[in-house]
Design an enzyme around this catalytic site. Structure first.
Site, mmCIF file in Angstrom:
data_model
loop_
_atom_site.group_PDB
_atom_site.id
_atom_site.type_symbol
_atom_site.label_atom_id
_atom_site.label_comp_id
_atom_site.label_asym_id
_atom_site.label_seq_id
_atom_site.Cartn_x
_atom_site.Cartn_y
_atom_site.Cartn_z
ATOM 1 C CG ASN A 202 45.083 36.924 45.450
ATOM 2 O OD1 ASN A 202 44.728 36.452 44.374
ATOM 3 N ND2 ASN A 202 45.132 36.199 46.561
ATOM 4 C CD GLU A 203 41.690 34.308 46.470
ATOM 5 O OE1 GLU A 203 41.427 33.454 45.610
ATOM 6 O OE2 GLU A 203 42.132 34.010 47.609
ATOM 7 N N PRO A 204 40.371 40.263 47.927
ATOM 8 C CG PRO A 204 39.184 42.054 47.050
ATOM 9 C CD PRO A 204 39.966 40.848 46.636
ATOM 10 C CG HIS A 302 40.551 34.082 41.931
ATOM 11 N ND1 HIS A 302 41.358 34.338 43.018
ATOM 12 C CD2 HIS A 302 41.114 34.738 40.880
ATOM 13 C CE1 HIS A 302 42.372 35.107 42.647
ATOM 14 N NE2 HIS A 302 42.235 35.374 41.351
ATOM 15 N NE ARG A 587 43.852 29.090 46.123
ATOM 16 C CZ ARG A 587 43.756 30.419 46.153
ATOM 17 N NH1 ARG A 587 42.613 30.993 46.376
ATOM 18 N NH2 ARG A 587 44.834 31.151 45.956
#
Length: 598
Positions: A202-204, A302, A587
């Site tokens: 996820n989101e490296p 994303h 977020r």
């Protein structure tokens, strides 16, 4: 008597003038919009997986088809004991937040079982940053940064026989053994209840900021390709039918240069690639060619729009008229090459006209999906596209609901493979309405069609339109949106169809409330043309019967994920080699909503 007669005449003239003025004002308050629909134009299969969610707040009744076990928590998830790591979302804590106790994989199997019971498919995250939580003892100090006793090493391929019960004491966690565990329990991806999709972390690009105890250094371009290749090979050896989602990029910083990866300039020394997405796709194509099979099936991004009104549109404070107006227009940045939003992306990271002052460039259109689809066409044809996190803000307000409906319509029209809404602080009351508009408009499971059709409004600022049909069916579906806050859209709908249209119904929601209700029926259809007025801030789903069955194939449909856009080369991002601005994240944990909902 004459005087009275003159007075009466004057009164009549005033009254008539007032009535006429009122009628003129009412006419002026209507916006004429022509909606052109061509059932044989730009047909693409609509993937049912675009109606996905990361949250339990959206349910099967809303038409959710796809659920994701993803987010920051999953980067440090240890399937052997269900420990996971919050990172900087919460005190760098390794704990039992995901549940499952000590039963191997139970946090994930509970998640999958619930999704399957609701009729949904799933995508599961496979950690790739190098280490996962070994314990559930809470905060991990800086001194305990991996490698340390607080962490287990992630190994993609075990290299020896799998065991029914994993060895929790060996200090290693095997990716392929986890996939085998799921295949043993559910069958492979081809099985009815099998896990069909796996996601590479996820989101490296944000690992150093979200997970400084796991991966404090910036990931490199070469490193991410190697990790994605390794996981893909491991998955495909165990379950050749499973689909692998790669990239999982958080946003434009990742798209551009993997959030300032230290080796970006080196791997792009000749300027061959317009952005990191190009390089990543090309390298994964080379890896697939070397392996003799496709490794990465889906490019995963994303999208949290950076568009601004008075505030960023998905921020909790984005409640002004300017914020609402910007939110309603923001979906145009997905596809409209003429639309320029107000954001740092449009100013610094998009193709421009020649700039006379490099320090203050003129904004350009984002035009996101055509650009990505063109990168796919050029560098790794056949790769599908997913957007596994997104949010346009104001999920509990009409502007958020209309933006969501617009977003879903764009995905349906462009052939995106999968998407998952990410809940922020607000309850997704109107977002649920948008889902139901496509997936359960009548409360009886009534759904948008399975094949998209060309649909164009004459006024893109005030209206949007999407159309579909079911091959060999007898119904045309049209979703029309009025984005104007004060004026009615007086619509004229012209449908090019090989079979004449008959009667039609309308269902929708508007600023008066989130409930979908049946509206006035279409009064008449003449020559495949009908008129219908949409009230301010509303979205309607029209279902129109045809006088006979539509052909099974109106034309050869475009391949799934293909793009009808003209080829172009994405230019250099910034003048003088400047870096992209740091992402403004929205977020943070500001409410009891968990970052992962099992």
């Amino acid at each position: 008597m004459r005087g009275h007669a003159q007075s009466g005449s004057l009164f009549s003239r005033i009254l008539i003038g007032t009535v006429l003025a009122g009628a003129a004002a009412r006419a002026a308050a209507e916006i004429p919009v022509s909606f052109q629909i061509d059932l044989a134009g730009e047909n693409r299969p609509i993937s049912p997986l675009i109606f996905g969610s990361n949250s339990d707040e959206l349910t099967a009744a809303d038409g959710v088809t796809f659920r994701r076990s993803g987010g920051n928590r999953l980067t440090g998830y240890n399937w052997e004991n269900n420990a996971s790591h919050a990172g900087t979302d919460y005190q760098n804590s390794s704990d039992s937040f995901l549940g499952g106790g000590e039963v191997p994989g139970k946090a994930m199997t509970d998640f999958h079982d619930k999704a399957v019971a609701q009729g949904a498919s799933t995508v599961m995250t496979l950690p790739a940053a190098g280490y996962v939580s070994k314990d559930k003892k809470g905060t991990v100090s800086e001194a305990e940064t991996a490698p340390s006793a607080r962490w287990a090493k992630v190994v993609f391929e075990k290299g020896k026989p799998f065991t029914a019960a994993p060895d929790v004491a060996d200090g290693e966690v095997y990716t392929d053994e986890f996939v085998d565990f799921l295949v043993r329990k559910y069958g492979g991806a081809a099985a009815a209840g099998g896990v069909k999709h796996f996601e590479v972390d996820n989101e490296p690009g944000l690992w150093p900021s979200t997970h400084p105890r796991i991966h404090p250094a910036k990931p490199t371009c070469v490193e991410l390709v190697a990790r994605t290749t390794g996981i893909s090979i491991a998955v495909k050896k165990v379950d050749p039918q499973a689909l692998v989602f790669g990239g999982v990029f958080y946003g434009y910083g990742d798209f551009a240069d993997l959030q300032g990866a230290p080796d970006w300039k080196a791997v792009n020394a000749g300027g061959k690639y317009g952005w990191y997405i190009d390089y990543f796709l090309d390298e994964m194509k080379k890896a697939s060619d070397k392996a003799g099979k496709r490794l990465m099936d889906v490019l995963d991004i994303h999208w949290y729009p950076e568009a601004m009104g008075d505030h960023r549109i998905n921020g909790a404070d984005a409640i002004t008229d300017k914020d609402r107006a910007a939110r309603l227009q923001a979906p145009r940045s997905l596809w409209d090459s003429t639309y320029v939003e107000s954001s740092w992306i449009s100013k610094w990271a998009t193709p421009k006209q020649p700039v006379t002052n490099p320090g203050d460039p003129a904004p350009g259109p984002v035009n996101l999906l055509p650009r990505i689809l063109e990168s796919i066409r050029k560098w790794n044809p056949g790769t599908r596209l997913a957007i596994t996190e997104y949010n346009y803000g104001a999920a509990d307000q009409i502007s958020g609901g209309l933006a969501e409906a617009d977003f879903l319509g764009v995905l349906a029209a462009t052939g995106v493979y999968a998407a998952n809404f990410w809940q922020l602080a607000e309850k997704p009351v109107f977002v649920a309405s948008a889902f139901r508009l496509f997936r359960n408009y009548d409360g009886k499971g009534g759904s948008f069609g399975s094949m998209s059709a060309a649909a164009v409004p004459s006024d893109k600022e005030n209206a949007s339109v999407y159309a579909s049909y079911n091959p060999a069916g007898d119904e045309v579906h049209i979703i029309a949106i009025n984005k104007n806050a004060t004026e009615t859209v007086r619509g004229t709908f012209t449908v090019s169809s090989p079979v004449p249209l008959a009667q039609g119904k309308a269902f929708g929601f508007d600023k008066g409330g989130a409930a979908l209700t049946e509206k006035a029926a279409i009064a008449s259809v003449t020559g495949n043309v009908f008129a219908y007025s949409l009230p301010p801030l509303s979205a309607y789903h029209f279902t129109i019967k045809t006088t006979g069955a539509l052909p099974a194939a109106l034309r050869n449909p475009l391949a799934e994920g293909s793009s009808a856009v003209k080829p172009f080369l994405f230019p250099a991002f910034l003048p003088n080699g400047r870096s992209l601005p740091s992402p403004r994240r929205s977020r943070e944990r500001t409410s009891p909503v968990p970052f992962f909902v099992p």
